[in-house]
Motif scaffolding. Sequence first.
Motif, PDB file in Angstrom:
ATOM      1  N   MET A   1       0.845  -1.199   0.000  1.00  0.00           N
ATOM      2  CA  MET A   1       0.000   0.000   0.000  1.00  0.00           C
ATOM      3  C   MET A   1       0.877   1.243   0.000  1.00  0.00           C
ATOM      4  N   HIS A   2       0.423   2.271  -0.680  1.00  0.00           N
ATOM      5  CA  HIS A   2       1.132   3.544  -0.664  1.00  0.00           C
ATOM      6  C   HIS A   2       0.114   4.673  -0.810  1.00  0.00           C
ATOM      7  N   LYS A   3       0.586   5.886  -0.576  1.00  0.00           N
ATOM      8  CA  LYS A   3      -0.231   7.073  -0.786  1.00  0.00           C
ATOM      9  C   LYS A   3       0.384   7.876  -1.922  1.00  0.00           C
ATOM     10  N   SER A   4      -0.474   8.327  -2.819  1.00  0.00           N
ATOM     11  CA  SER A   4      -0.038   9.119  -3.964  1.00  0.00           C
ATOM     12  C   SER A   4      -0.277  10.594  -3.655  1.00  0.00           C
ATOM     13  N   VAL A   5       0.794  11.382  -3.698  1.00  0.00           N
ATOM     14  CA  VAL A   5       0.720  12.789  -3.301  1.00  0.00           C
ATOM     15  C   VAL A   5       1.156  13.676  -4.463  1.00  0.00           C
ATOM     16  N   LEU A   6       0.305  14.629  -4.800  1.00  0.00           N
ATOM     17  CA  LEU A   6       0.610  15.601  -5.848  1.00  0.00           C
ATOM     18  C   LEU A   6       1.165  16.862  -5.194  1.00  0.00           C
ATOM     19  N   PHE A   7       2.422  17.185  -5.498  1.00  0.00           N
ATOM     20  CA  PHE A   7       3.049  18.401  -4.991  1.00  0.00           C
ATOM     21  C   PHE A   7       2.953  19.485  -6.059  1.00  0.00           C
TER      22      PHE A   7
END
Length: 277
Positions: free
Chosen positions: A1-7
């Motif tokens: 599992m991971h989290k996708s983060v838009l910077f």
Amino acid sequence: MHKSVLFVNLKNKTYEVKKFDELAKYIGGVAVGFKLLLDNIEHDPIIFSIGPLNGVFPFASKTSIVLHNNGVVEDLYIGGSLSSRMAFSGVDSIVFIESAEEPTYVEITNEEVFFKPITTDIDSLGLPGKRSVLKPIKNKYFLDDYFLTPELFFEEKLAKKNVGGIVLTGTKTREIKNPEKYKELLHEILGKKSLMEIDEGDSPSCTFCPMGCSKSRTGEIGGNILVHSMVGCKLSQKIYSDVGTIFSCLSVLGYSYTHEDIEDLPLLVKEVLEKLN
């Protein structure tokens, strides 16, 4: 599992999507938002986060917004369609860092970002029917021309960063691991409508909430960590503060969280907040 983060770097007009395995234990929403604030504090970020139930389960219809307000960590929640648009954009969180050099509209389509001058007609941006528009009307920012936050510090932070408005479009689909069990659980949770701490009304509803309640327009500040990590509203806390319910929802969506992972989340958040303060 991971989290996708838009910077989104407002100063440089650049963006990047990063995936973080280490954020998975925070599950979503405000818990992930607090951790991202801690990790990016030097950039004075504004962080939008959704939870794993947004867009797929009823009463989980808010978006968590985390920021620093004159040294105070603030978490607030806005309704409308933003959480579902994010859920179908492919990202779990959006981190706005630095400040634009001139007033700018930020247009986000899935994982792409476009920076537009404020001479642009903001209502021409995004894809109608699949977008959320956050724009100023007088001294407040309104989402979908109706929903807003309860205080002004969010607007003040956006103004400081020269963000004139945000348009987010989500066009992706989401695969449900077990469609039959999902439908069964969906109907079960809809059947818990009587546990919502407000009566049904005829006001505009947040996406995937059938209540149409009179309190849907104005957002919230603070509240239950489990509820706001999903991200439900405070009125749904009798539903989404129940570890068993959360576990069932996460499991049917294909997540491998345990009861202990869910029970430990408030302690993880407490540790992050202690470091922030």
